[in-house]
Each structure stands twice: as C-alpha cells, then as structure tokens.
Scaffold this active site. Structure first.
Site, PDB file in Angstrom:
ATOM      1  N   ASP A  58       0.779  -1.232   0.000  1.00  0.00           N
ATOM      2  CA  ASP A  58       0.000   0.000   0.000  1.00  0.00           C
ATOM      3  C   ASP A  58       0.811   1.283   0.000  1.00  0.00           C
ATOM      4  O   ASP A  58       0.447   2.264  -0.623  1.00  0.00           O
ATOM      5  CB  ASP A  58      -0.891   0.069   1.239  1.00  0.00           C
ATOM      6  CG  ASP A  58      -1.855  -1.086   1.276  1.00  0.00           C
ATOM      7  OD1 ASP A  58      -1.754  -1.964   0.414  1.00  0.00           O
ATOM      8  OD2 ASP A  58      -2.686  -1.106   2.187  1.00  0.00           O
ATOM      9  N   GLU A  81      16.642 -12.154   1.865  1.00  0.00           N
ATOM     10  CA  GLU A  81      17.936 -11.664   2.306  1.00  0.00           C
ATOM     11  C   GLU A  81      18.936 -11.923   1.216  1.00  0.00           C
ATOM     12  O   GLU A  81      20.054 -11.463   1.236  1.00  0.00           O
ATOM     13  CB  GLU A  81      18.372 -12.390   3.568  1.00  0.00           C
ATOM     14  CG  GLU A  81      18.952 -11.451   4.611  1.00  0.00           C
ATOM     15  CD  GLU A  81      20.356 -11.112   4.266  1.00  0.00           C
ATOM     16  OE1 GLU A  81      21.235 -11.856   4.695  1.00  0.00           O
ATOM     17  OE2 GLU A  81      20.584 -10.091   3.603  1.00  0.00           O
ATOM     18  N   HIS A 161      -4.198   1.071   8.903  1.00  0.00           N
ATOM     19  CA  HIS A 161      -3.699  -0.304   8.919  1.00  0.00           C
ATOM     20  C   HIS A 161      -2.171  -0.273   8.809  1.00  0.00           C
ATOM     21  O   HIS A 161      -1.602   0.703   8.323  1.00  0.00           O
ATOM     22  CB  HIS A 161      -4.322  -1.116   7.780  1.00  0.00           C
ATOM     23  CG  HIS A 161      -3.971  -0.631   6.411  1.00  0.00           C
ATOM     24  ND1 HIS A 161      -4.432   0.563   5.902  1.00  0.00           N
ATOM     25  CD2 HIS A 161      -3.191  -1.166   5.442  1.00  0.00           C
ATOM     26  CE1 HIS A 161      -3.957   0.729   4.682  1.00  0.00           C
ATOM     27  NE2 HIS A 161      -3.200  -0.290   4.369  1.00  0.00           N
ATOM     28  N   HIS A 162      -1.543  -1.343   9.252  1.00  0.00           N
ATOM     29  CA  HIS A 162      -0.080  -1.457   9.323  1.00  0.00           C
ATOM     30  C   HIS A 162       0.524  -0.563  10.416  1.00  0.00           C
ATOM     31  O   HIS A 162       1.745  -0.432  10.494  1.00  0.00           O
ATOM     32  CB  HIS A 162       0.639  -1.134   8.000  1.00  0.00           C
ATOM     33  CG  HIS A 162       0.206  -1.941   6.821  1.00  0.00           C
ATOM     34  ND1 HIS A 162      -0.430  -3.160   6.924  1.00  0.00           N
ATOM     35  CD2 HIS A 162       0.339  -1.718   5.476  1.00  0.00           C
ATOM     36  CE1 HIS A 162      -0.679  -3.631   5.713  1.00  0.00           C
ATOM     37  NE2 HIS A 162      -0.238  -2.785   4.829  1.00  0.00           N
ATOM     38  N   GLY A 478      24.329 -16.303  11.185  1.00  0.00           N
ATOM     39  CA  GLY A 478      23.908 -17.693  11.323  1.00  0.00           C
ATOM     40  C   GLY A 478      22.416 -17.929  11.393  1.00  0.00           C
ATOM     41  O   GLY A 478      21.938 -18.677  12.246  1.00  0.00           O
ATOM     42  N   ASP A 508      17.982 -29.971   4.741  1.00  0.00           N
ATOM     43  CA  ASP A 508      16.523 -30.058   4.596  1.00  0.00           C
ATOM     44  C   ASP A 508      15.812 -29.203   5.640  1.00  0.00           C
ATOM     45  O   ASP A 508      14.770 -28.597   5.358  1.00  0.00           O
ATOM     46  CB  ASP A 508      16.046 -31.517   4.651  1.00  0.00           C
ATOM     47  CG  ASP A 508      16.522 -32.283   5.877  1.00  0.00           C
ATOM     48  OD1 ASP A 508      17.373 -31.748   6.637  1.00  0.00           O
ATOM     49  OD2 ASP A 508      16.050 -33.408   6.093  1.00  0.00           O
ATOM     50  N   ASN A 535      19.137 -34.861   5.665  1.00  0.00           N
ATOM     51  CA  ASN A 535      19.554 -35.666   6.823  1.00  0.00           C
ATOM     52  C   ASN A 535      18.532 -35.589   7.955  1.00  0.00           C
ATOM     53  O   ASN A 535      18.874 -35.654   9.130  1.00  0.00           O
ATOM     54  CB  ASN A 535      20.970 -35.280   7.279  1.00  0.00           C
ATOM     55  CG  ASN A 535      21.112 -33.782   7.482  1.00  0.00           C
ATOM     56  OD1 ASN A 535      20.108 -33.047   7.437  1.00  0.00           O
ATOM     57  ND2 ASN A 535      22.310 -33.308   7.723  1.00  0.00           N
ATOM     58  N   GLY A 537      16.424 -33.450   9.491  1.00  0.00           N
ATOM     59  CA  GLY A 537      16.278 -32.507  10.599  1.00  0.00           C
ATOM     60  C   GLY A 537      17.483 -31.618  10.790  1.00  0.00           C
ATOM     61  O   GLY A 537      18.297 -31.464   9.877  1.00  0.00           O
ATOM     62  N   GLU A 541      22.181 -28.890  15.106  1.00  0.00           N
ATOM     63  CA  GLU A 541      21.643 -28.762  16.452  1.00  0.00           C
ATOM     64  C   GLU A 541      21.769 -30.079  17.216  1.00  0.00           C
ATOM     65  O   GLU A 541      22.069 -30.093  18.407  1.00  0.00           O
ATOM     66  CB  GLU A 541      20.186 -28.293  16.404  1.00  0.00           C
ATOM     67  CG  GLU A 541      19.939 -27.022  15.600  1.00  0.00           C
ATOM     68  CD  GLU A 541      20.603 -25.770  16.164  1.00  0.00           C
ATOM     69  OE1 GLU A 541      21.540 -25.879  16.963  1.00  0.00           O
ATOM     70  OE2 GLU A 541      20.175 -24.658  15.785  1.00  0.00           O
TER      71      GLU A 541
END
Lengths: 625, 625
Positions: A58, A81, A161-162, A478, A508, A535, A537, A541
């Site tokens: 808008d 990005e 709005h916004h 990261g 993935d 792999n 997941g 982590e």
C-alpha cells in the site's frame, strides 16, 4: 591508488565503467528538476544497481511505479535476504565501491522466512528485520527503502492499517536505528533532500552496513533540483592520517625485520566486505608471505595461489596447518572478524606480541567498548598498540611496497600441502567426509558457492576451491534459511556479471524456512543447482544439544516434487535427482549435461541424521569444553 | 461478577477448570524449590496452555528440554503467527482470561514468513518481529520467551554468533520495547524471579498484548522458591472506581431515557480481544437493543441472533443497514477499534452527541495522545465526556441491569432483513459476488473461519455466519501470509476444544508468503480445508493501485501438487481439488465426505484477476476519494 587522491574526473570514469554509460543516459531531456523518486533511482543506477527487489504494498506503489518505468532498473518481485548476497556478488567483480548497494524495496527480506509481506510500512519492513540485522552483523550494504504514510498522515496519525494502533508512527524507525548504520527520513523536498539521499547511499556503501531510508507516499513524485546528479557520488572511504599511517608502516617494517621475514598472513571476512581483495593479492604477490584464511575469509584470496596454506580456525585447525601458523614469528591478520565460529570458539593461539591486525576502520568505537575487548572493524592493532582510523585500502599498497624486500626470504617459507583426495570408504552411504571432497572435484573456476548455516558451512572448509570461485556464507549471523534467498540474489548478480554456475548447499531443515524463494529463482529464469542435504532434521543442532530430541526433527517433504510445484505456469525446464549412495551421486556429478547447468536442478543427497563434518564436531567440542 | 470481588478461592476454582486439575498435578513430589524453567511452564500450564510453539536453536535448548519433559505441555515445532490465532481461539471457548496466553518459544512467528529461524537470540526473535508487532496491533496476548546468552556472556559480550557484532547485547531488547506491553529480563534467581515471571504472564493476559521474556541459558535450570505456585495467578483486570462507574451508568441511563430507548449497539474488535462476548450477549438479551458489528467485530455476537442487523462500516455500509444505524437516537459502540479498514476509511456518520463508546481501558494513554484524536482502547466516551479506566467487563453487567427496563421498547425496533441468497449469474465463472454467498450455505455452527488480508477479508462480510462460528482475521495489521500460520494455531486450539471444522480462505499471492506452515498443519494431524482463491496475483493491490502493473503479478504454482509435496513422509491422507467454474465448486461443496473434513483438503477456486468483492471496491473508492 590512495583513496584521497582520486579526482572527480577519475570518479566519473569509474562510474561510467560501473553503469556502462554516462550518468543520465536514457533520460530523454535534461531539466533542472527531477522527482525525488527518480533522483534516488538515478543515483542507484549510476552506482551499477540494475535489480531492485521487493514486494508490492500500500505505501510503496508510487515508488514501484518509478522503478517499473525506470529505463535502467528492473523490479524483481518476491525477495529475501538474498539481496545481501546480491550485494556481496556485485562488489566482488565490479570492484571497490558501488554496486554493493542493493536496493531493498520496502522490506524485502525476510530471512528465514521468505518472500516478504505485501506492504511497506510496518508489516513489510518488520518482516525484513532479521535480514537487515543480519546484513548489519555480516557487514553487507543494503539500502532499505521503506514506503511510509504521507507527511500529512504522519502528523495527524490516524489509525491506519499497518500501524501499531497506538499512534506511534515512529516506532519502526526507532527500531531500525539499532540495526542500521543510518536512518534517513525525507520529510520535505527542500534542497536538502538530494543531499539526504546522497548521504544515505554513501554511508551504506562506505560503511558496508544497511541504511534505512524512509520515503513518504507524497514525497516520491515531488520535484527537487537535479543538478547534483551531474557530479558522481563520492563513495570513497575517508583518507588515513598521513603521519600516523607512516608510523604504522615503519613499525610493521621494524617488526618484520626483527622476525627476519618469518611472517604468515591470515585473511578474514573484512577483506571481502570492504573490497580489498585486489590490494591483498598485490600485497601477497609483493611480499611472498604464506597466507591462510579464516572460515569467513575463505576465497578472499584464490585457493590455487601457491602460497595458500588452508584454513586457520584456532584450536580446531588441522595440526600441520596450525603448527605453521602459530609458529611463525609474526602473524599479520587482514580484515579480522573474531567471532566464535570464525575462531574455533576464541581459541587462537597467537600471542599479542607476535600479532599485527590490519583492520577496516570505518566504524567509530561503540560506546561500551570498554566492556568489549575485541570489537572487529574498528582499529588497527600492532602488538599492544592501537592505531585508530587507518583504512586497509590505503595502507595495504604502501605496506606491500615497504615489505617487498622480504619477498625472497618469505618465499622460501614452506606452506602445508593440502589434501584434496576423496577418502575411500567401504560403506556406500554418503558421508560428509566423502561428500565435500567429492564435490571438490565438481567445482570449477568462477563457481559461486553458497553454503547454509549448518553442516554445509563446516563441510566446505574441507574443500580446496578453484581460482576465482566465490564462497558466500553467513557464519556470524547464522540464521538458517538465509541461503535460499542468498542464492536468488547471487544468481541474479552472476547473470549480470556473465558468470555461469551458482551452487547452493542447504540442509533439509534450513530449506523449509525459505523454500518459496525457489519459485522466484525459477520465475526469473535462473539456473542454480540446489544440493539438498537430506539428513532428516537439524543435524547441526543435534551435534550441539538434544541428539535424539523431537524438537530437532522436521517434517520430511517430497523434495523430488518441489521444483514442479513452484514452477511458474510449468513454463521453465527443471530437473530433480535423488542420490541415496555414493555411486548415484557420482553419476549425477559426472553427467556433463547436469554440470553445464542449463536448467534449474535440485539434487537430494540422503545422509545419516547424526553424521557431520569433522570441523563441526571439533567446533562443538571446543565450545562446550 | 465484578472483577474486584473475585476471591482467591474462586480464582483457584477457575484455574482448576482451565487446567483440568490442580496446579501441581503430575509433579511427583512437592518441594520448596523449583527450577526457573519449570516455574514458568507450570504457571502456563495452570493457565490452560497445552501447546508451546517454536523452533530449536542454540540459546534455547535447555528451555526446550524443560517443555519436552513437562508432563502437561507439548512442544509444537515450526510455528508462525498462527500462535496469535491460537490465543484467539483458546480464549474464545475457555472464557475470559487465560489460555489466550500462548507461549511463543523463542520467536516463532514469522509472519508473512513462516516457520521461523532455528535460533533464539537475534535471528529467531527478529524473524518474529512482524508477528509480535501484529499481535500488539491486533491486541492478542503472546508471551514471547527468548532464550538469550548466559548472564556471564552478557557481561563479557564476546563476539558470539547471532549478535550484531558490535557488542550491543541489549539491542533486541530495546527493539522489543516498541512492540510489546512489557519487557522482562530474568537476570538472577533472587526471590524476585518468580514475581517477574508472574508479572510478565499477568500483563500479557490482562492487557492482551505481547510480552517479551528473556531467559538466559544459565538461569533456566537454577532453582527458585516454588511457594507462590500454590496460589493461582491473579489475572483479573483492575477494578473500576466505584463512584465514577456509577456516574457512567447513570449518565448512560439518562441518555437512553432521553432517546426513548431508540438505541442501536455496534460491537467491535475489543469485545473479542478482551473477552466480553458473554457480557455483551447478556447485555443485549437484557436490553433488546438491535445490534450491528464492525468487520473486526464480526462474530463477536452470534449472527443468527434475531436482533442482529449486519455489518456497519461507515459510508460503505449497504444503505438499508446504514440508515438503521445512523438514524438511531443513540448509538452504543462496545469495544471499538476505529481503524481505516474497520470504519470505511473513517466515514462513520455518527455525531458525537448521539454516541456512547464502552471501551476497554487497560492501557494508559500514550504520550503523544494530544496528536491522536481517537486512540482505541484507552477511554470510555459518553458524548463529549471521557471517563478513564472504566473496564467493560465490570460495567457491562451493571449497564444491562440498569437498562433492562427498556427491553420492551427496544425490542420493537426493526432490524434489517439480511439477504443470504446466492445470486443467479449467467456466466459459469466463479465470481466473488457468487462465491461468498455460496459458501454461506456450506458453513456450519461452530466452524472456525480464517480469512486472509485481501479479497477474503471483504468477501466474508457478505455472508451471514452460523451460530457459534468464529471468524478470525487481521484487519488492522493486515500482513499478508498471516492466515496460514493462523490456521495452524486455530486448528491446534480447535482440536483441544473438541471443535470440528477449520476453514481457511487465502489468496494465491498471500499463500506464497507462508506456505510451508501447511507442512506443520499436515504433520500435526490437523484437517482444515484450505480454500485457495487463485486469481493470479495480488488482486487487492490491483484494486488499490497498478491494475496491470507487473509488481502485482506472482509466479503461478501448481497448487494441486502442494499438499503432496509437504506431506510428512507421505504419511497423512490429503486431497486437492480444482474448480474453474461454479458447478465444479458446488459439486465439491455438496460432497458430504468433503464437508466432514476427515483429512487435510485444498480447494483451488479459479477467479478473474480483476474481480473483487463489492465491499473492497467500495472501500477503495472511499479511501481514494
């Protein structure tokens, strides 16, 4: 050529090279006045920007009109990005300054997210927050142009709005101050408007950080004097103080003399971000010093350079490299950025008495610098002494000249031989130990390689990359999902620059965050190869915490179906492959049609959920120990 | 029951109802001490929270461990602004207070985006920015828990990943202040920690706004006194000042008397957000006043109520409704939220001399209130007089009692008859004029209907919804892509509450922003029907500006392929349909298997890019004219 000696005529020539013409080409007639919108985009076009990313909304329609009607710019819908990557790529080939300045229309962004919202003010720009903060952290110039309500509305503050519903129209601007180098708000069309725009763009390019530029809806079509467009925008960094610089050069020379030329150089992130790749190359050529790179500095110098000895990353460096670096009498680090993952969790074993850091100096020291022992990019350090504001770009050629006398001694210093062989394993399973080395034989000169935060960022460290290839990663910020948008931006830039192959390596788990940007890639006729490390997941982590926790699991998608689903009207040619073992993957890589990247391709490489590159395993040990 | 008179015993009973047991059930032994993590999640479980949304990341692993090990909570991976919808749903059935308090782990959110990044501090939370700001704007309680670096790291400020690289560890916290009702930073485990957590949760619920709660990694497992958990958390709003309230009641009574009972009521957003649906229902039952709703107040009262007269939205209201509302001698608006799209671009034709607004009052007036003529939610207005801090929940039952004497007079006032017939059109093409009315015959009592910002938000205004159905939209914030996550959250809550059908209406443009959240929907075994309005781009934007501009085009995906692509290990049953004309769509809707929603289903309704609901066309005229 020192920065301060560049004449206006030289700047004009440079600009002509960048834009491939004169500043006002394609405008049919010169007038004294120009609209604010056209002033802005003419300036960006002068600096080599060709693609403007964003999503319609808008408060930015009239900005989009200006772009769509601009003779030298294309609006590229649905962004991310990626733009940061576009910045990164464009600078790389076009040199020092400019085209790094990517135009984020409205918001773009999104990071792990993706396409970005349809509107400018508020919803759009806030979706971009992670992307902009990431660009700040990673030192990437992004001009974030935000279409905001009209100046009249901003005074009256109706419940549009916004908005936040509390009448605080400046909340987003206040938030932006924390993650940008400058906030510019064009509130009227006085003569200052052109200067405000110029300063916003110049700050973005020189500091290599995001700048937030607010354009109220009623300002875009108003006219301002066009005169300053005739003069190229000065985007050279401030000159170094001559006497202080001489002191630096003399001191470094004394130390190298004392060290009898037993010196190694480490190149780091800011060599890339502040565009001193060429200066570093010349410095190394002149001096003959052995050179190593950090993870964020990988490809800052060509890895086929005979004096290149591999990656140094503190305690997790392979022993034969670690020894060479840490035993040198003097270590010169150029463009350092000492973040946890870039330093083996702060495990450099380089005493300050043997250390010189030539850094980029366009930042003033932060207010709380007392609390921060090592802020990057804000000083030049020789042993225990700090020399503020000595810019790399200017000092490096002088150092090269001064230290060239050591080239014979330095040239005799051995560098480690780097192993590029693919390990032989009995299992047919694709392992990280095998995968990355195998890919090493697939890469070609001038490849653009994007690696996602996760196993890919660590796996790639094990590969010697070909000359003129460029590695794009996001080790400091990261944010997973970043790489998909980054690949879009990099591929757009690569096409402009006539480069052929763009290769993405993404897990993935990460791919699920920003997957729709693949649709933008296809729609724009780009042809990267997307390697999906399947792999099951978040393996990075699992390495850090919760190996068998459910929160590290993801939904397992039908990756073979992905390109077909996102293909715009089924108009583009795509191909998808799945490799569950080494032989299938090798067969795909050996296919010359595949390798020539004539269409968008996706390769799913199935790996064990608990397998990880050695560098990642060591990093985890270092940070937990 | 007035808020101030609720005793501790009553609160305890309420809590027991909400959580279905006593505050400490399933904890095997009571001790004097409890970890900070368990204190927080026990409190949330006491308040009826069952699902915790988020994504795993470096600084929140130990928080995730607490949740995954918690006897009464489930961690739901991969989330989105959905959570706001979860809040909205849960409050709806569970009553006044609590379960609105959804736990955003780390960031969740993302708005147009989607899944949200893998990490907490920085990347994760900033991706959530649009979602959190949207929850603030739309008055939705979201507890945004952020896993942050340890207290030791925050003092030392090393150059960790996910930081801005400038040592400013508090930048994100400063940014959060602009879009939350409270920022809480647990810096030590003194006795105050429990109180800090309690205040954070209570503020979130009472103000119905997001709260930002920072948990450093080293704090989560440390112990604090458990004692205060024995006492239910007080989440009732502050009591109204008795004398002032009486003055309000008497003044309103006088005005209704003068108006001879010729009164209409308009219900608006804050009736839903501040949980006074029941009080409003009782007020209307007692008084017999005709009642209308705003777009954001739609379904605040059941639309099969015989006194319900349709939607009032200023100048774009259908004439027979407009006349009834604007000609009443007195108009009582309850829970008003006067945003542009909620008021026909500020075109209410209701003079202040005939207006009473019973608003929610838990906000203090903003600093710049002088400049803001009508901030919602911060005062009660009777004609020209403002009465601060008179809460709706307490005053409404008293007003009902006082005004019940008018029920006979008021009951005789005619309300408009609402047209629910499906228009007969010669063309077989699916038009908005036909589509929404046709859907009106598909809806059932207790349906949860989610409409995306775009044509859907306007089309749904044309439909009379069945009793106990709930409409969820985001008209003020208006961030496209929101509805997909919202549907995920709403479907999670609906399942907990034993409700059957969740129906999403989303345009093809909006769906592209957050599409991956469909994967979370499938993976969690939820079974909404996803209606994709396939009209080749941003139709709402084409209506506003740039009808044929390329920036309003999108890539056209293969929507029939979508569910299969995102189906976790192809484990779940899904079905996809495509309707290019009215007959095909009717056939799908008439199929009882389809309507019973035993699997995830997607219906693609192909429409013309330039067709739009009448209300949208009128809105555009109103705002441009």
């Amino acid at each position: 050529m020192p920065a301060d000696s560049r004449s206006e005529a030289e700047l004009a020539t440079l600009h002509k090279e960048l834009e491939g013409g004169n500043p006002n080409q394609n405008r049919t007639q010169k007038t004294d006045k120009i609209t604010v919108g056209n002033y802005l985009f003419d300036r960006l076009a002068q600096l080599g920007v060709k693609s403007v990313f964003g999503v319609a909304g808008d408060f930015n329609f009239n900005i989009l009109d200006v772009i769509e009607d601009h003779p030298r710019l294309d609006f590229v819908a649905n962004c991310n990005e990626l733009n940061a990557a576009y910045s990164r790529m464009k600078e790389n080939s076009l040199g020092v300054l400019v085209t790094t300045c990517v135009f984020f229309l409205e918001c773009v962004t999104l990071f792990p997210t993706d396409v970005s919202p349809v509107s400018s003010f508020g919803v759009g720009e806030l979706s971009a927050t992670n992307g902009i903060a990431g660009a700040y952290s990673e030192i990437v110039p992004v001009l974030h142009i935000v279409g905001v309500p009209s100046t009249a509305q901003r005074k009256k503050q109706p419940l549009l709005h916004h908005t936040l519903g509390n009448g605080k129209y400046d909340a987003y601007k206040e938030m932006a101050k924390h993650i940008t180098a400058k906030v510019t708000d064009i509130l009227d069309v006085s003569d200052a408007a052109a200067q405000q725009i110029d300063e916003a763009i110049a700050t973005c390019v020189i500091k290599a950080r995001p700048v937030y530029l607010m354009l109220p809806t009623d300002i875009v079509q108003q006219e301002i004097p066009a005169q300053s467009l005739q003069k190229p925008l000065n985007i050279t960094p401030p000159p170094n103080a001559a006497e202080k610089q001489q002191a630096v050069i003399d001191t470094v020379h004394d130390l190298v003399t004392k060290a009898q030329g037993d010196v190694v150089v480490i190149v780091d992130a800011c060599v890339i971000r502040h565009h001193v790749r060429n200066e570093v190359k010349e410095f190394l050529k002149a001096t003959g010093f052995p050179v190593y790179a950090t993870p964020m500095g990988k490809t800052a110098i060509d890895e086929n350079n005979p004096r290149y000895g591999g990656i140094y990353v503190g305690s997790i460096t392979p022993p034969h490299i670690k020894e060479k670096v840490e035993n040198a009498k003097l270590i010169i680090t150029i463009g350092s950025l000492g973040s946890d993952f870039n330093t083996g969790y702060f495990s450099y074993n380089i005493p300050q008495s043997r250390s010189i850091e030539v850094r980029c100096c366009f930042e003033t020291r932060s207010n709380n610098s007392d609390a921060v022992p090592k802020l990057h990019s804000d000083y030049t350090q020789i042993q225990y002494a700090t020399f503020e504001a000595i810019g790399m770009k200017e000092v490096l050629p002088r150092l090269a000249e001064k230290l060239s006398s050591f080239s014979q001694v330095a040239g005799a210093i051995e560098v480690p031989r780097l192993n590029t062989s693919v390990p032989e394993e009995t299992s047919s399973e694709i392992t990280h130990a095998w995968f990355w080395r195998r890919l090493g034989h697939f890469f070609r000169p001038q490849d653009i390689i994007v690696t996602e935060t996760g196993t890919a960022n660590f796996g790639i460290l094990d590969v010697l990359l070909p000359e003129k290839s460029v590695l794009i990663n996001q080790i400091l910020w990261g944010s997973i999902g970043w790489s998909v948008g980054a690949t879009f931006g990099a591929a757009m830039a690569a096409r402009e620059l006539g480069l052929e192959r763009v290769l993405l390596f993404v897990g993935d788990g990460s791919l699920q965050l920003s997957v729709q940007e693949i649709s933008s890639i296809i729609r724009n006729g780009l042809k990267p190869i997307i390697f999906v490390v399947n792999n099951h997941g978040y393996t990075i982590e699992r390495c850090i915490h919760g190996k068998h926790r459910h929160y590290n699991d993801i939904a397992e998608w039908d990756w073979q179906n992905l390109l077909a689903t996102f293909n715009d009207k089924k108009h583009f040619e795509t191909a998808s492959y799945r490799a569950s073992d080494k032989d299938s993957l090798s067969k795909i890589l050996d296919d010359s049609t595949f390798a020539s990247t004539k269409k968008v391709q996706l390769v799913e490489a199935v790996m064990n959920a608990l397998d990880a590159p050695q560098a990642l395993q060591k990093q985890v040990q270092a940070s937990s120990g």
